[in-house]
Design a protein around this motif. Structure first.
Motif, PDB file in Angstrom:
ATOM      1  N   CYS A  61       0.832  -1.200   0.000  1.00  0.00           N
ATOM      2  CA  CYS A  61       0.000   0.000   0.000  1.00  0.00           C
ATOM      3  C   CYS A  61       0.872   1.258   0.000  1.00  0.00           C
ATOM      4  O   CYS A  61       0.602   2.212  -0.748  1.00  0.00           O
ATOM      5  CB  CYS A  61      -0.926  -0.008   1.212  1.00  0.00           C
ATOM      6  N   ILE A  62       1.918   1.257   0.808  1.00  0.00           N
ATOM      7  CA  ILE A  62       2.835   2.409   0.835  1.00  0.00           C
ATOM      8  C   ILE A  62       3.522   2.580  -0.517  1.00  0.00           C
ATOM      9  O   ILE A  62       3.648   3.697  -1.035  1.00  0.00           O
ATOM     10  CB  ILE A  62       3.875   2.226   1.960  1.00  0.00           C
ATOM     11  N   GLN A  63       3.954   1.461  -1.098  1.00  0.00           N
ATOM     12  CA  GLN A  63       4.595   1.530  -2.409  1.00  0.00           C
ATOM     13  C   GLN A  63       3.630   2.075  -3.465  1.00  0.00           C
ATOM     14  O   GLN A  63       4.009   2.906  -4.297  1.00  0.00           O
ATOM     15  CB  GLN A  63       5.087   0.141  -2.815  1.00  0.00           C
ATOM     16  N   GLY A  64       2.382   1.595  -3.434  1.00  0.00           N
ATOM     17  CA  GLY A  64       1.403   2.079  -4.392  1.00  0.00           C
ATOM     18  C   GLY A  64       1.129   3.563  -4.227  1.00  0.00           C
ATOM     19  O   GLY A  64       1.008   4.302  -5.224  1.00  0.00           O
ATOM     20  N   LEU A  65       1.035   4.030  -2.985  1.00  0.00           N
ATOM     21  CA  LEU A  65       0.814   5.455  -2.742  1.00  0.00           C
ATOM     22  C   LEU A  65       1.982   6.298  -3.239  1.00  0.00           C
ATOM     23  O   LEU A  65       1.793   7.339  -3.885  1.00  0.00           O
ATOM     24  CB  LEU A  65       0.587   5.693  -1.249  1.00  0.00           C
ATOM     25  N   LEU A  66       3.213   5.869  -2.932  1.00  0.00           N
ATOM     26  CA  LEU A  66       4.389   6.615  -3.374  1.00  0.00           C
ATOM     27  C   LEU A  66       4.471   6.640  -4.901  1.00  0.00           C
ATOM     28  O   LEU A  66       4.827   7.672  -5.492  1.00  0.00           O
ATOM     29  CB  LEU A  66       5.655   6.004  -2.771  1.00  0.00           C
ATOM     30  N   HIS A  67       4.169   5.525  -5.528  1.00  0.00           N
ATOM     31  CA  HIS A  67       4.169   5.458  -6.993  1.00  0.00           C
ATOM     32  C   HIS A  67       3.145   6.437  -7.573  1.00  0.00           C
ATOM     33  O   HIS A  67       3.450   7.184  -8.516  1.00  0.00           O
ATOM     34  CB  HIS A  67       3.847   4.029  -7.431  1.00  0.00           C
ATOM     35  N   THR A  68       1.948   6.444  -6.986  1.00  0.00           N
ATOM     36  CA  THR A  68       0.889   7.326  -7.478  1.00  0.00           C
ATOM     37  C   THR A  68       1.231   8.796  -7.252  1.00  0.00           C
ATOM     38  O   THR A  68       1.083   9.636  -8.161  1.00  0.00           O
ATOM     39  CB  THR A  68      -0.438   6.984  -6.772  1.00  0.00           C
ATOM     40  N   ILE A  69       1.672   9.125  -6.057  1.00  0.00           N
ATOM     41  CA  ILE A  69       1.997  10.518  -5.739  1.00  0.00           C
ATOM     42  C   ILE A  69       3.144  11.022  -6.609  1.00  0.00           C
ATOM     43  O   ILE A  69       3.113  12.156  -7.120  1.00  0.00           O
ATOM     44  CB  ILE A  69       2.343  10.653  -4.238  1.00  0.00           C
ATOM     45  N   SER A  70       4.146  10.175  -6.804  1.00  0.00           N
ATOM     46  CA  SER A  70       5.309  10.594  -7.592  1.00  0.00           C
ATOM     47  C   SER A  70       4.917  10.931  -9.020  1.00  0.00           C
ATOM     48  O   SER A  70       5.290  11.995  -9.556  1.00  0.00           O
ATOM     49  CB  SER A  70       6.370   9.487  -7.586  1.00  0.00           C
ATOM     50  N   TRP A  71       4.150  10.046  -9.664  1.00  0.00           N
ATOM     51  CA  TRP A  71       3.778  10.326 -11.046  1.00  0.00           C
ATOM     52  C   TRP A  71       2.768  11.465 -11.156  1.00  0.00           C
ATOM     53  O   TRP A  71       2.713  12.166 -12.173  1.00  0.00           O
ATOM     54  CB  TRP A  71       3.246   9.062 -11.724  1.00  0.00           C
ATOM     55  N   THR A  72       1.986  11.673 -10.116  1.00  0.00           N
ATOM     56  CA  THR A  72       1.093  12.839 -10.120  1.00  0.00           C
ATOM     57  C   THR A  72       1.897  14.130 -10.088  1.00  0.00           C
ATOM     58  O   THR A  72       1.590  15.096 -10.814  1.00  0.00           O
ATOM     59  CB  THR A  72       0.140  12.773  -8.916  1.00  0.00           C
ATOM     60  N   VAL A  73       2.951  14.159  -9.265  1.00  0.00           N
ATOM     61  CA  VAL A  73       3.826  15.335  -9.218  1.00  0.00           C
ATOM     62  C   VAL A  73       4.503  15.555 -10.567  1.00  0.00           C
ATOM     63  O   VAL A  73       4.593  16.685 -11.079  1.00  0.00           O
ATOM     64  CB  VAL A  73       4.875  15.181  -8.102  1.00  0.00           C
ATOM     65  N   ILE A  74       4.962  14.470 -11.175  1.00  0.00           N
ATOM     66  CA  ILE A  74       5.655  14.589 -12.464  1.00  0.00           C
ATOM     67  C   ILE A  74       4.716  15.113 -13.546  1.00  0.00           C
ATOM     68  O   ILE A  74       5.025  16.077 -14.258  1.00  0.00           O
ATOM     69  CB  ILE A  74       6.243  13.223 -12.874  1.00  0.00           C
ATOM     70  N   GLU A  75       3.562  14.470 -13.664  1.00  0.00           N
ATOM     71  CA  GLU A  75       2.654  14.801 -14.762  1.00  0.00           C
ATOM     72  C   GLU A  75       1.866  16.089 -14.532  1.00  0.00           C
ATOM     73  O   GLU A  75       1.471  16.755 -15.486  1.00  0.00           O
ATOM     74  CB  GLU A  75       1.672  13.640 -14.987  1.00  0.00           C
ATOM     75  N   ALA A  76       1.626  16.443 -13.284  1.00  0.00           N
ATOM     76  CA  ALA A  76       0.808  17.624 -13.004  1.00  0.00           C
ATOM     77  C   ALA A  76       1.629  18.844 -12.611  1.00  0.00           C
ATOM     78  O   ALA A  76       1.054  19.927 -12.441  1.00  0.00           O
ATOM     79  CB  ALA A  76      -0.190  17.303 -11.893  1.00  0.00           C
ATOM     80  N   TYR A  77       2.971  18.690 -12.514  1.00  0.00           N
ATOM     81  CA  TYR A  77       3.784  19.838 -12.106  1.00  0.00           C
ATOM     82  C   TYR A  77       5.071  19.977 -12.916  1.00  0.00           C
ATOM     83  O   TYR A  77       5.372  21.049 -13.463  1.00  0.00           O
ATOM     84  CB  TYR A  77       4.126  19.722 -10.622  1.00  0.00           C
ATOM     85  N   LEU A  78       5.833  18.868 -13.026  1.00  0.00           N
ATOM     86  CA  LEU A  78       7.143  18.963 -13.679  1.00  0.00           C
ATOM     87  C   LEU A  78       7.034  19.021 -15.198  1.00  0.00           C
ATOM     88  O   LEU A  78       7.893  19.619 -15.858  1.00  0.00           O
ATOM     89  CB  LEU A  78       8.029  17.783 -13.256  1.00  0.00           C
TER      90      LEU A  78
END
Length: 659
Positions: free
Chosen positions: A227-244
């Motif tokens: 669950c932690i891995q899935g959350l980190l994966h989701t949050i990371s790609w959200t930051v990449i795609e929605a900000y970077l």
């Protein structure tokens, strides 16, 4: 080929139309070569694909390590069985004398005593619950292994690259993307292992000999890690795609609308829902049966969503599904074979066992039912349990119960006896039905469907020199009774100590297993079995004389009842009584007093004549936790190495809390 890379084309800016070759990468879209983008984008793509290949390698190493450990464990069980067959013990008039004790055996015993002394007690109960330090240590090793492999092998850099046809607009590309993919791959790779840890028809148990329920702790915490891995994966790609990535918000809107991303969102929502529903407070609120069924359904939909999100890693998702369905299929087949019997009309088919019910009312804590029935099957091993389903109440629920009788095969039939506390749900319905039938002076019976047996034997190591102390609380007596019954069925050994400590709320509770207690008491003269029954919720009373007991006509003269003042004496002194003692610990000021297990276990170990000791325990979680610390304190590797086996004290407990 363009369709294969479509989900990543915008993200990676690969020039598929200009590519002259496509490079295969397991678990990822093919890479278009040569790279005709700007230098920064090409360097970033080099990192992405190299990191993915390394991540797949690490996932393979993870499974290779797990498989290697299991294979070594399985071969070790065959080469070095738990029985101490390399010892020859000769019984003389005073004590056991070990004529041959190999150095390897002494090393093994010493190591076992050392491990118990440090790793047997509970660890950080507020976080991990009633879990031994050994299990927490295994979890820490697994978590550390995953943490290291989540970080190593990555190049941590940042590239600022121009956006085509948009002068002055730049993308920021970092190692966050490859790292996020790494933990996503590890989460996928752990999913089949999580299914294996939860299986009742456990492959892990076949290889290791460890009961399937012992893996529940790792299954739960491995699920938290996923669950932690899935959350980190989701949050990371959200930051990449929605900000970077730029320009915003068009990039984010296009990204989230893709099919694979929709399924990714479904998967993380399901994973969070599984996590919330698995929390102990939520389970207590919703009920275990709801949790179990919801867990099954949500887990399978989650695996399907993961497959739809990234089907290129189906090598992990498909085995997970196969393992889950295989577990259920084997359960059904075993249950069907167990009940494939000769029907009354002479034909063969599915036939339930018909159990006779004995009802013991208890309005305060829940009625007690005793189930007795005979069934045509092979005998199970002592310590194993069955799942019982009561079709008259519901065919959708089954509960684990341990038989309290010996598994003896007679003319192809084995007797089953169980104690069930009916608090609520299906067992409450069963108790109400039994009470209604008995009120009508009718015989109380019910059909039963059994599934099992499950678990492992708990008595294989009981050589004639092993002393046995059984400790039970309430209906936990069902776990230790078969051990005692098997010991008294064997030739007696005067130098072995055997003792039963049973804590019950009220003296009439003895009637649950009166027949078995009588058999154990009759063997006290030949086997030296001593039974202490502690009544915790009845006021203490002076010890009646044997003359008074005979006058009542309903007491066994050999059963002595002593007051609370007698309980302060050393447990060892009662060994000479060679009888069954009932001690009432309750009083006006301290109505619910429990036996002093630290004093009882310590006195038992100190007064053994020779040989190691095994403590068999079953009861409330608090009792089991206390015994872990007490038994750990009784172990001493240094003393065992010197040949003093008295300080080699093992603990075998049933912590499923079915009572």
């Amino acid at each position: 080929m363009a369709d294969i890379a479509a989900p990543l084309s915008g993200r990676h800016i690969q020039n598929l139309s200009e590519a002259t070759a496509f490079e295969k990468h397991w678990g990822y879209p093919d890479r278009a070569l040569p790279c005709t983008n700007d230098a920064g984008s090409c360097a970033y793509l080099d990192l992405v694909y190299h990191s993915h290949d390394v991540s797949m390698l690490y996932a393979g190493i993870l499974w290779a390590v797990v498989s290697g450990i299991l294979l070594v464990w399985a071969f070790g069980r065959k080469l070095w069985p738990s029985r101490r067959a390399d010892e020859v013990l000769v019984l003389d008039s005073e004590r056991f004398v070990a004529t041959t004790v190999s150095r390897g055996s002494r090393v093994k015993r010493t190591a076992a005593a050392l491990v118990r002394s440090y790793l047997l007690p509970d660890s950080v109960r507020a976080v991990f619950g009633r879990t031994t330090r050994l299990q927490v240590l295994i979890l820490a090793v697994c978590a550390g292994y995953l943490l290291i492999f989540s970080l190593v092998g990555l190049v941590y850099e940042t590239w600022v690259t121009p956006v085509k046809k948009m002068p002055g607009v730049y993308n920021t590309r970092t190692s966050l993307g490859p790292w996020s993919d790494r933990i996503g791959i590890l989460a996928y790779a752990l999913t089949p292992f999580s299914i294996m840890l939860s299986s009742r028809e456990s492959i892990l148990s076949l290889l290791t000999g460890v009961p399937y329920q012992s893996f529940n702790f790792l299954h739960r915490w491995l699920g938290y890690i996923i669950c932690i891995q899935g959350l980190l994966h989701t949050i990371s790609w959200t930051v990449i795609e929605a900000y970077l990535y730029q320009p915003q918000p068009s990039v984010a809107a296009e990204w989230i609308a893709q099919t694979y991303m929709i399924w990714g969102c479904v998967a993380i929502i399901l994973l969070l829902l599984i996590f919330v529903l698995s929390l102990p407070p939520v389970i207590r609120l919703t009920g275990y049966e709801f949790f179990r069924k919801a867990h099954y359904v949500l887990a399978m939909i989650y695996i399907g969503a993961c497959y739809a999100h990234w089907d290129k890693l189906s090598c992990f998702m498909i085995p997970a599904l196969v393992l889950w369905f295989l577990d259920r299929a084997v359960r059904l087949v075993r249950t069907g074979l167990a009940h494939y019997q000769i029907l009354p009309d002479g034909k063969t088919g599915f036939k339930t066992a018909q159990a006779t019910l004995t009802h013991f009312p208890d309005a305060e804590h829940g009625d007690i039912l005793r189930l007795d029935f005979a069934h045509s099957q092979e005998a199970w091993q002592i310590g194993q349990h069955f799942y019982l389903c009561f079709p008259e109440c519901s065919i959708w629920q089954s509960h684990p119960f341990t038989p309290l009788n010996l598994p003896e095969l007679r003319d192809g039939v084995v007797e089953h006896s169980y104690i069930v506390r009916a608090k609520k749900g299906e067992t409450k319905k069963l108790a109400d039905r039994a009470a209604a039938k008995l009120a009508e002076n009718a015989k109380a019976t019910t059909p039963v469907v059994i599934s099992g047996s499950y678990g492992e034997s708990i008595t294989d190591h009981l050589t004639p020199d092993v002393n046995v102390l059984c400790v039970a609380g309430g209906t936990g007596i069902t776990y230790v009774l078969p051990v005692l019954l098997s010991l008294i069925a064997q030739p007696g050994s005067k130098n072995r100590k055997i003792e039963l400590i049973w804590a019950i709320r009220k003296k009439p509770d003895m009637q649950w297993v009166q027949k078995e207690l009588d058999a154990i008491h009759r063997a006290s003269r030949t086997h030296g079995v001593v039974v202490h029954i502690f009544v915790t919720r009845e006021s203490s009373s002076p010890a009646p004389s044997l003359r008074d007991e005979k006058k009542t006509g309903n007491e066994d003269p050999a059963v002595k009842e002593v007051g609370a003042s007698s309980s302060k004496s050393s447990t060892a002194s009662s060994a000479s009584v060679k009888s069954m003692e009932v001690r009432k610990l309750g009083g006006s000021e301290n109505f619910d007093t429990h036996p002093d297990l630290e004093k009882i276990v310590g006195a038992f170990v100190e007064n053994t004549i020779c040989g190691p000791t095994t403590v068999f325990a079953s009861g409330p979680g608090g009792m089991v936790s206390d015994l872990r610390s007490i038994v750990a304190a009784c172990n001493s590797g240094a003393q065992v190495w010197k040949g003093n086996e008295r300080y080699d004290v093992g603990l075998t407990c049933d912590d499923r809390l079915e009572w």
